[in-house]
Motif scaffolding. Structure first.
Motif, PDB file in Angstrom:
ATOM      1  N   THR A  38     -40.580  94.086  66.617  1.00  0.00           N
ATOM      2  CA  THR A  38     -39.896  92.836  66.968  1.00  0.00           C
ATOM      3  C   THR A  38     -38.398  93.037  66.877  1.00  0.00           C
ATOM      4  O   THR A  38     -37.923  94.053  66.378  1.00  0.00           O
ATOM      5  N   GLU A  39     -37.665  92.041  67.321  1.00  0.00           N
ATOM      6  CA  GLU A  39     -36.218  92.100  67.276  1.00  0.00           C
ATOM      7  C   GLU A  39     -35.753  91.993  65.830  1.00  0.00           C
ATOM      8  O   GLU A  39     -35.978  90.994  65.181  1.00  0.00           O
ATOM      9  N   VAL A  40     -35.110  93.010  65.377  1.00  0.00           N
ATOM     10  CA  VAL A  40     -34.630  92.972  64.000  1.00  0.00           C
ATOM     11  C   VAL A  40     -33.163  92.562  63.936  1.00  0.00           C
ATOM     12  O   VAL A  40     -32.746  91.801  63.084  1.00  0.00           O
ATOM     13  N   TYR A  41     -32.373  93.079  64.887  1.00  0.00           N
ATOM     14  CA  TYR A  41     -30.921  92.869  64.803  1.00  0.00           C
ATOM     15  C   TYR A  41     -30.506  91.834  65.819  1.00  0.00           C
ATOM     16  O   TYR A  41     -31.031  91.773  66.921  1.00  0.00           O
ATOM     17  N   GLY A  83     -30.811  90.273  59.331  1.00  0.00           N
ATOM     18  CA  GLY A  83     -30.645  91.116  60.500  1.00  0.00           C
ATOM     19  C   GLY A  83     -29.483  90.730  61.394  1.00  0.00           C
ATOM     20  O   GLY A  83     -29.396  91.206  62.514  1.00  0.00           O
ATOM     21  N   ILE A 136     -37.784  91.552  56.501  1.00  0.00           N
ATOM     22  CA  ILE A 136     -37.374  92.805  57.123  1.00  0.00           C
ATOM     23  C   ILE A 136     -38.187  93.977  56.575  1.00  0.00           C
ATOM     24  O   ILE A 136     -38.279  95.035  57.171  1.00  0.00           O
TER      25      ILE A 136
END
Lengths: 304, 637
Positions: B35-38, B64, B27
């Motif tokens: 990019t998709e973190v969560y 995340g 992270i």
């Protein structure tokens, strides 16, 4: 093992069996839809992304300058102070961003567009960011600890060296007098020399006094520096506790949000029970009234 | 190269939590594009048990994951976030996911199944997504092959409840037994896939173990033959060849049935880890302790503790006997108190006017503050183990477990004392009904044949005592019946115990329990050492998925017998349930602790060996007795 292809083939076959479906359209429907990047999807995610970028930069900064911070050198103190002030400002900026993000989340919560779980998700985002910031601040605090230890050790050394110096000026005062006493034996016409020597002795004395003063001022300065160091450490620990307090608050909010999702379910169950009971209650009241009416009529008939 | 089963499973789960991207970016690292973190994690109950020992809930946030939800609970739509599903491939779960598609709950779906998804269910899933017009929202579908629970570095369980009942029920239909066997095979396939190695399978002939071995070999062979399989990193040395190099790296998978050694599942334990599991009912490395005796403060005083590999005290003392554990806790507490006193002495400020004192005081303060977090951690661990040890002591005193343990050890070592056994069985207030039942069954087993056999009068007295104390004698009836039918079974067990007797001098009362190696551990060690004159090597079947297809289970030339190399890595698997006592005995093999058995070969493998222990589920003695009781009732006792 990735079976996405098998899934898409099966979905393609299912689409193809529908009437009026061309293979191209089926392909388009089956292909994975690309979502736009997170920051374009919602204000909360955008704010979170900005905060994340800031914290990442802070982390990179800390790693880059860790070597500089810990290095010994002539002007290392100024370098260190510079790094520390930058880090302090960055952390404040990150915290400000996080507060902004929290207020955005609260706005969305008040707007009631998201359900309880959606709100819990957003609080989770805020919590993740706060924890990340806390980790970066903690890693920097470790560097600071090393620095303080070195500063304290240096102060200790300086203190040990300072007391032996004041005895040396009196020694120097002792030296001219044997020289003066030897010159006395040379001749009487050297009374002028004697006066000169005495003047020199005086000068030496004043020099010595000046040295003593200088050293005492040095001692004062060191003591002031120590006090400042202690202040700095107190501040940094306050710092850390602030960030921690924030994390704790956010964790509480998050836990509350998760609790409320659970309460939602139990609340539904309770509501259903109440409705059932109320229905039953009114049914019983109806029966009682019915029976009462008939008993009244019966009694009336009995009497009459 | 140790069998790093738990670490590999952890890596697989981390990969899954990061949406199965090819390279995990932590992270904190900067990336070129966003990019998709969560993400949201949706799990069913079984997969929640799989994840719990590997990734704690607050660690989920580091990957995340903002929220974790149950598949079967009511869920609301959450916008703008991808959802990671981690579920078992069952029809019910597929229907639920299709319902989620229809409700349009999330923006993107990453579906991960804990083992392979059968073709028909995949079709159903696709049909469901097409009906809801959500096929484009499904980003990825993965078969993760992690359908087992890693309890410790070298202990795993398949979390299959009542497997023993399903496998040994005489009234069960063939289809039920086949289903149970298929479940075990699926779990073992996941273990092999996570390890990335194709093991050589050894099992006793004839019975459920051989069925499992044959089916597993077939499935492994299919996977190995398929291109791009999960086993491609095993140094595939060509079809049919068994070069020495590849065999040395390959572990052996020894499959045993629970009936091979019933006593180990029933015995009372005296070492720390088995005691905690048996007495305090440890589940998924978590123990719940109720402090306080009255019901009022029971709710307030309930505490749960985690016992994992990151706890240094647990790691060091899990195999120690209970009195020694109590001593260790006291020693640690004393050391901690001394450290705290030192810190206090340092931080007490002396004369503040003197410069030297101030400097040293500040320095001491700094070092004290630095050492405080570490001391806090130590205090937490010490508190935890003190509470656990106190609770254990309470139970042991109430139930008199030390007497049970001593008597059972004597019985299993061949020195049974009937009067003592009857005395303990008839005494009231010593032990729960399950404890008495366990002792009775062990007594019945060790005295079922030979010159020590129980007379019918003894059997009557035994059952009478059990009924008087409220125990359900159905379990005893079942075991006795089984003993009469499969005479060889318990004979085999007795022969093994006889071996240990020859090694330990008669009449010497062994005070230490761990001198006696349990049957499963002894068999595994013999199979690993591959000695020509050991009974196991000659009698056990050999199945190798990488060899040419054979169905007779005979080992190839040169694999066993003279000159065969020893195996350094083994997985001992017990069908029908295992426990920590057996796991501890198996673990001792890897440490090079020969005990009573072993031979010349065991010495040189000391440090390199690694053994893992697995079972269909980890059972306490009481649970196993309940399963025996259920079987007894089904067969009409």
């Amino acid at each position: 093992m990735d079976v996405s292809d098998a899934f898409r083939e099966a979905a393609h076959r299912a689409y193809a069996s529908q009437s009026g479906m061309t293979p191209d359209r089926a392909d388009a429907l089956v292909a994975p839809r690309d979502m736009p990047p997170p920051s374009a999807r919602s204000p909360v995610l955008k704010s979170a992304h900005d905060t994340l970028v800031l914290v990442r930069e802070l982390r990179a900064f800390v790693t880059r300058h860790r070597a500089d911070y810990l290095r010994e050198g002539k002007d290392s103190d100024t370098v260190r102070d510079g790094i520390e002030s930058e880090v302090r400002l960055s952390v404040k900026a990150c915290q400000a961003h996080i507060t902004m993000l929290k207020s955005t989340v609260q706005e969305v919560e008040a707007g009631k567009t998201e359900g309880v779980q959606g709100v819990a998700h957003m609080h989770g985002v805020v919590l993740i960011l706060t924890e990340f910031l806390q980790r970066v601040a903690a890693s920097f605090d470790q560097c600071r600890e090393v620095r303080f230890k070195k500063v304290l050790a240096a102060a200790e050394h300086r203190r040990r060296r300072a007391p032996p110096r004041p005895p040396t000026p009196p020694r120097r005062n002792v030296e001219p007098t044997p020289a003066a006493s030897t010159t006395e034996t040379i001749g009487d016409e050297s009374s002028i020399d004697q006066q000169q020597r005495q003047a020199q002795a005086q000068v030496h004395e004043t020099e010595g006094d000046a040295l003593v003063d200088e050293l005492t001022t040095l001692v004062e300065q060191v003591r002031k520096a120590e006090g400042q160091v202690a202040e700095l450490s107190a501040l940094s620990s306050l710092f850390a506790t602030h960030v921690q307090a924030q994390a704790a608050q956010i964790e509480q909010l998050y836990a509350q949000a998760v609790e409320s999702t659970r309460n939602l379910e139990s609340g539904n169950v309770q509501l259903k029970k109440t409705i059932k009971r109320r229905g039953e209650g009114s049914f019983i009241v109806g029966i009682v009234l019915f029976i009462a009416t008939f008993s009244l009529l019966f009694l009336d008939w009995l009497q009459g | 190269m140790a069998l790093q089963l738990r670490k590999r499973q952890q890596d697989a789960i981390h990969r899954m939590l990061n949406l199965n991207v090819t390279r995990i970016v932590p992270i904190g690292e900067r990336e070129a594009e966003e990019t998709e973190v969560y993400k949201i994690l949706v799990m069913d109950r079984h997969c929640f048990d799989v994840i719990t020992p590997l990734v704690r809930v607050n660690e989920l946030r580091r990957h995340g994951v903002t929220l974790h939800l149950r598949l079967d609970n009511e869920r609301q739509p959450i916008h703008d976030v991808p959802a990671v599903y981690f579920v078992r491939p069952t029809a019910h779960n597929v229907a639920r996911i299709s319902a989620d598609f229809a409700a349009g709950l999330y923006e993107a779906y990453h579906l991960n199944f804990s083992s392979s998804l059968p073709r028909p269910m995949l079709e159903d899933l696709a049909a469901g997504s097409v009906k809801a017009n959500a096929a484009g929202k499904v980003a990825k579908v993965f078969d993760q092959y992690v359908d087992f629970v890693s309890l410790a570095e070298d202990i795993f369980s398949l979390a299959q409840k009542d497997a023993y009942v399903a496998l040994n029920d005489p009234t069960a239909k063939d289809a039920d037994v086949e289903t149970a066997v298929a479940e075990v095979v699926k779990g073992l396939l996941s273990v092999c896939a996570t390890l990335g190695r194709v093991p050589i399978i050894r099992c006793p002939r004839g019975g459920a173990a051989e069925m499992v071995a044959q089916q597993l070999t077939k499935q492994l062979r299919d996977h190995v033959d398929a291109r791009g399989s999960m086993f491609s990193d095993d140094g595939y040395a060509g079809a049919g060849s068994l070069s020495l190099g590849s065999r040395e790296e390959r572990p052996i998978l020894c499959i045993f049935e629970r009936n091979f050694d019933l006593a180990a599942a029933l015995q009372h334990a005296w070492t720390y880890a088995p005691l905690v599991h048996d007495v305090l009912d440890m589940r998924l490395n978590r123990v719940d302790i109720t402090q306080g005796s009255s019901a009022l403060d029971a709710a307030a005083g309930k505490k749960s503790y985690d016992l994992e590999d990151n706890d240094p005290f647990w790691r060091a003392n899990a195999d120690s006997q209970f009195p020694k554990v109590a001593e260790e806790v006291e020693a640690q507490l004393a050391a901690y108190k001394k450290a705290i006193a030192e810190v206090n002495a340092q931080t007490s400020l002396g004369d503040p006017s003197s410069d030297a004192d101030m400097a040293t005081n500040t320095q001491k303060l700094v070092s004290a503050v630095a050492s405080l977090p570490e001391l806090q951690e130590r205090k937490k661990f010490i508190d935890k183990h003190t509470n656990i040890a106190t609770a254990l002591l309470g139970h042991i005193k109430n139930r008199g477990l030390d007497e049970y343990f001593a008597l059972e050890e004597d019985l299993l070592a061949g020195k049974g004392d009937k009067t003592a056994v009857m005395g303990l069985l008839q005494a009231t207030g010593r032990g729960t009904p399950e404890d008495k039942l366990r002792l009775a069954i062990i007594y019945a087993m060790t005295h079922s044949s030979g010159d020590d056999a129980m007379s019918p009068a003894d059997a009557e007295a035994l059952e009478g005592a059990l009924r008087a104390s409220g125990a359900d004698a159905a379990a005893l009836g079942f075991v006795q019946r089984m003993a009469k039918l499969n005479h060889n079974l318990l004979d085999y067990a007795e022969r093994l115990y006889g071996q240990s007797l020859s090694a330990v001098a008669k009449g010497v009362k062994s005070l230490l329990a761990s001198d006696r190696q349990l049957a499963v551990a002894r068999a595994t060690e013999a199979l690993m050492s591959n000695e020509p004159d050991s009974r196991e090597c000659a009698e056990y079947a050999w199945y190798d998925a990488k060899a040419k297809a054979t169905s007779d289970g005979n080992p190839p030339v040169g694999a066993v017998g003279e000159g065969a190399p020893a195996h350094d890595h083994a997985i001992a698997f017990v069908m029908g349930g295992g426990n920590y006592l057996e796991a501890e005995s198996v673990r001792a093999i890897a440490k090079g602790d020969d005990g009573a058995g072993g031979g010349g070969r065991a010495g040189d493998g000391g440090g390199r060996r690694s053994v893992a222990y697995g079972a269909t589920e980890m059972l306490t003695g009481a649970e196993f007795v309940a399963q025996l009781g259920a079987l007894g009732r089904k067969t009409g006792h």
